[in-house]
Write a protein that holds these residues in place. Sequence first.
Motif, PDB file in Angstrom:
ATOM      1  N   GLN A 139       7.892   2.079 -13.519  1.00  0.00           N
ATOM      2  CA  GLN A 139       7.198   0.958 -12.895  1.00  0.00           C
ATOM      3  C   GLN A 139       7.218   1.031 -11.440  1.00  0.00           C
ATOM      4  O   GLN A 139       6.158   0.801 -10.856  1.00  0.00           O
ATOM      5  CB  GLN A 139       8.158  -0.535 -13.080  1.00  0.00           C
ATOM      6  N   ARG A 140       8.205   1.594 -10.874  1.00  0.00           N
ATOM      7  CA  ARG A 140       7.990   2.116  -9.438  1.00  0.00           C
ATOM      8  C   ARG A 140       7.144   3.191  -9.260  1.00  0.00           C
ATOM      9  O   ARG A 140       6.395   2.750  -8.005  1.00  0.00           O
ATOM     10  CB  ARG A 140       9.545   2.482  -9.041  1.00  0.00           C
ATOM     11  N   LYS A 141       6.996   4.112  -9.962  1.00  0.00           N
ATOM     12  CA  LYS A 141       6.127   5.220  -9.750  1.00  0.00           C
ATOM     13  C   LYS A 141       4.596   4.485  -9.765  1.00  0.00           C
ATOM     14  O   LYS A 141       3.725   4.896  -8.745  1.00  0.00           O
ATOM     15  CB  LYS A 141       6.130   6.064 -10.624  1.00  0.00           C
ATOM     16  N   ILE A 142       4.415   3.820 -10.571  1.00  0.00           N
ATOM     17  CA  ILE A 142       2.967   3.214 -10.926  1.00  0.00           C
ATOM     18  C   ILE A 142       2.924   2.305  -9.509  1.00  0.00           C
ATOM     19  O   ILE A 142       1.501   2.121  -9.023  1.00  0.00           O
ATOM     20  CB  ILE A 142       2.828   2.246 -12.187  1.00  0.00           C
ATOM     21  N   ALA A 143       3.537   1.488  -9.051  1.00  0.00           N
ATOM     22  CA  ALA A 143       3.533   0.545  -8.102  1.00  0.00           C
ATOM     23  C   ALA A 143       3.340   1.657  -6.842  1.00  0.00           C
ATOM     24  O   ALA A 143       2.452   1.042  -6.037  1.00  0.00           O
ATOM     25  CB  ALA A 143       4.648  -0.279  -7.880  1.00  0.00           C
ATOM     26  N   HIS A 144       3.986   2.410  -6.729  1.00  0.00           N
ATOM     27  CA  HIS A 144       3.813   3.491  -5.606  1.00  0.00           C
ATOM     28  C   HIS A 144       2.476   3.931  -5.496  1.00  0.00           C
ATOM     29  O   HIS A 144       1.888   3.954  -4.236  1.00  0.00           O
ATOM     30  CB  HIS A 144       4.761   4.632  -5.569  1.00  0.00           C
ATOM     31  N   VAL A 145       1.760   4.414  -6.686  1.00  0.00           N
ATOM     32  CA  VAL A 145       0.556   4.994  -6.573  1.00  0.00           C
ATOM     33  C   VAL A 145      -0.666   4.009  -6.210  1.00  0.00           C
ATOM     34  O   VAL A 145      -1.380   4.458  -5.444  1.00  0.00           O
ATOM     35  CB  VAL A 145       0.140   5.597  -8.118  1.00  0.00           C
ATOM     36  N   LEU A 146      -0.277   2.651  -6.880  1.00  0.00           N
ATOM     37  CA  LEU A 146      -1.313   1.734  -6.577  1.00  0.00           C
ATOM     38  C   LEU A 146      -1.171   1.405  -5.028  1.00  0.00           C
ATOM     39  O   LEU A 146      -2.203   1.068  -4.577  1.00  0.00           O
ATOM     40  CB  LEU A 146      -1.209   0.509  -7.580  1.00  0.00           C
ATOM     41  N   SER A 147      -0.139   1.132  -4.593  1.00  0.00           N
ATOM     42  CA  SER A 147       0.238   0.395  -3.247  1.00  0.00           C
ATOM     43  C   SER A 147      -0.196   1.680  -2.216  1.00  0.00           C
ATOM     44  O   SER A 147      -0.648   1.343  -1.131  1.00  0.00           O
ATOM     45  CB  SER A 147       1.820   0.389  -2.935  1.00  0.00           C
ATOM     46  N   THR A 148      -0.187   2.899  -2.382  1.00  0.00           N
ATOM     47  CA  THR A 148      -0.705   4.132  -1.815  1.00  0.00           C
ATOM     48  C   THR A 148      -2.318   3.884  -1.477  1.00  0.00           C
ATOM     49  O   THR A 148      -2.616   4.078  -0.446  1.00  0.00           O
ATOM     50  CB  THR A 148      -0.143   5.349  -2.249  1.00  0.00           C
ATOM     51  N   ILE A 149      -2.848   3.595  -2.623  1.00  0.00           N
ATOM     52  CA  ILE A 149      -4.448   3.722  -2.687  1.00  0.00           C
ATOM     53  C   ILE A 149      -4.660   2.327  -1.619  1.00  0.00           C
ATOM     54  O   ILE A 149      -5.585   2.252  -0.807  1.00  0.00           O
ATOM     55  CB  ILE A 149      -5.020   3.479  -4.026  1.00  0.00           C
ATOM     56  N   GLN A 150      -3.834   1.132  -2.024  1.00  0.00           N
ATOM     57  CA  GLN A 150      -4.109  -0.053  -1.059  1.00  0.00           C
ATOM     58  C   GLN A 150      -3.851   0.167   0.365  1.00  0.00           C
ATOM     59  O   GLN A 150      -4.636  -0.625   0.862  1.00  0.00           O
ATOM     60  CB  GLN A 150      -3.302  -1.206  -1.737  1.00  0.00           C
ATOM     61  N   ARG A 151      -3.030   0.891   0.602  1.00  0.00           N
ATOM     62  CA  ARG A 151      -2.628   1.135   2.010  1.00  0.00           C
ATOM     63  C   ARG A 151      -3.695   2.034   2.734  1.00  0.00           C
ATOM     64  O   ARG A 151      -4.339   1.584   3.963  1.00  0.00           O
ATOM     65  CB  ARG A 151      -1.632   1.799   2.294  1.00  0.00           C
ATOM     66  N   ALA A 152      -4.551   2.791   1.729  1.00  0.00           N
ATOM     67  CA  ALA A 152      -5.483   3.460   2.258  1.00  0.00           C
ATOM     68  C   ALA A 152      -7.048   2.640   2.571  1.00  0.00           C
ATOM     69  O   ALA A 152      -7.740   2.713   3.529  1.00  0.00           O
ATOM     70  CB  ALA A 152      -5.898   4.625   1.411  1.00  0.00           C
ATOM     71  N   ILE A 153      -6.952   1.802   1.646  1.00  0.00           N
ATOM     72  CA  ILE A 153      -7.958   0.672   1.840  1.00  0.00           C
ATOM     73  C   ILE A 153      -7.860  -0.121   3.029  1.00  0.00           C
ATOM     74  O   ILE A 153      -8.642  -0.340   3.898  1.00  0.00           O
ATOM     75  CB  ILE A 153      -8.074  -0.329   0.460  1.00  0.00           C
ATOM     76  N   GLU A 154      -6.747  -0.773   3.248  1.00  0.00           N
ATOM     77  CA  GLU A 154      -6.413  -1.349   4.490  1.00  0.00           C
ATOM     78  C   GLU A 154      -6.703  -0.468   5.867  1.00  0.00           C
ATOM     79  O   GLU A 154      -7.219  -1.015   6.904  1.00  0.00           O
ATOM     80  CB  GLU A 154      -4.977  -1.993   4.244  1.00  0.00           C
ATOM     81  N   LEU A 155      -6.146   0.595   5.697  1.00  0.00           N
ATOM     82  CA  LEU A 155      -6.375   1.537   6.776  1.00  0.00           C
ATOM     83  C   LEU A 155      -7.887   1.923   7.084  1.00  0.00           C
ATOM     84  O   LEU A 155      -8.467   1.692   8.181  1.00  0.00           O
ATOM     85  CB  LEU A 155      -5.785   2.944   6.558  1.00  0.00           C
ATOM     86  N   GLN A 156      -8.655   1.917   6.066  1.00  0.00           N
ATOM     87  CA  GLN A 156     -10.019   1.891   6.051  1.00  0.00           C
ATOM     88  C   GLN A 156     -10.740   0.803   6.700  1.00  0.00           C
ATOM     89  O   GLN A 156     -11.730   1.071   7.498  1.00  0.00           O
ATOM     90  CB  GLN A 156     -10.719   2.141   4.561  1.00  0.00           C
ATOM     91  N   ASP A 157     -10.150  -0.280   6.318  1.00  0.00           N
ATOM     92  CA  ASP A 157     -10.607  -1.766   7.043  1.00  0.00           C
ATOM     93  C   ASP A 157     -10.478  -1.779   8.627  1.00  0.00           C
ATOM     94  O   ASP A 157     -11.202  -2.143   9.264  1.00  0.00           O
ATOM     95  CB  ASP A 157      -9.821  -3.044   6.572  1.00  0.00           C
ATOM     96  N   ARG A 158      -9.301  -1.213   8.858  1.00  0.00           N
ATOM     97  CA  ARG A 158      -8.918  -1.050  10.530  1.00  0.00           C
ATOM     98  C   ARG A 158     -10.021  -0.137  11.309  1.00  0.00           C
ATOM     99  O   ARG A 158     -10.361  -0.267  12.163  1.00  0.00           O
ATOM    100  CB  ARG A 158      -7.552  -0.621  10.513  1.00  0.00           C
ATOM    101  N   ILE A 159     -10.341   1.041  10.387  1.00  0.00           N
ATOM    102  CA  ILE A 159     -11.035   1.982  11.081  1.00  0.00           C
ATOM    103  C   ILE A 159     -12.490   1.354  11.093  1.00  0.00           C
ATOM    104  O   ILE A 159     -13.299   1.488  12.195  1.00  0.00           O
ATOM    105  CB  ILE A 159     -11.357   3.505   9.890  1.00  0.00           C
TER     106      ILE A 159
END
Length: 367
Positions: A102-122
Amino acid sequence: MTSGVYCEKGDILLARITPCFENGKQGILRDIPTYFAYATTEVYPLKPNPSKLEPLFLFHCLRQPDVRRQLAGKMEGATGRQRIPKSVLEAHLLPLPPLPEQRKIAHVLSTIQRAIELQDRIIAAVRELKRSLMRHLFTYGPVPVDQIDRVPLKETEIGPVPEHWEVVKLGDVADTKSGGTPSRNVPEYFKGNIPWVKSGELDDNIIFKTEEQISEKGLENSSAKIFPRGTLLIAMYGATAGKTALLDIDAATNQAVCAVFPKDKSFDPQYMKAYIIHRREDLLKERYGGAQPNVSQTIIKAFPVTLPPLPEQSQIAHIITRLEQKVEAEEKRKVALQSLFQTMLHLLMTGKVRVKDLEVNLDAPGR
């Protein structure tokens, strides 16, 4: 006494009312200065047992479109104000892999989500850079910031501009025309290969293709006209008033679109498109009408515009076009990341891809 729903750090706050629930509105209570807080009564605080359920795993699990649709089908209450019953949430079955997975799945998805949020800021940063640069370019011209003191300015009705620029009415340097709509009662009018632009297709963009095409008969039996590639278009009516586009094809338009043609090559259409975008709010102040006021050809032709020498216009247009291309590239990257997130969300939550088959570093930055 404090009103609202009691919640604690680590709780997942799930909107329970339409349309917020159907739109996937939820959050996780993390960075708050106190251990507890109060939320609106229109959310459910979900309290995962950390010894059995990783909160971020549950957070992402509830973001699955299929899960949302299943739960939304069980909402109760009056149309438009339906709510998801607590009993429905409690009875919903979840896939529950072992806690480390569960933790690894959450980590993978949260990493992609952070990349999306960074893209919003860019994207936001590039858009702000574009706005700032347009203010500079239309005030001082295509000169470096450290050289603006060398640019002699003059005061005009639209503010300070370089002394060697002209300020004219758009109608002094341009001709305008509008299009038309063939009768919808004659189906054959819309069974041709002539591109036909509607005002809703104008979005400060370049038009390479159109949603609809009309026939030669449709063209002949309406006020539609074919405008050449490179024509500047300005939307005149309703919610899209003031939006612009450049034709990259020969195309006809409907009557809600104004086509603008330079007289004697007086301006670069790309420059004028950028200028209209820059001063769109001033143009829209001249609108008339009811709930959705319109811009007319008369208003467009009376609109004051700056007219630098053509080489400077081309320089300004080139700089702005490069920034627009940068925004477009960053937006495409965001779309690609969102698609990746949805794909991985589905594959990981359904077990079609096991996280053990992925290289996952739980000590990576941002965890």
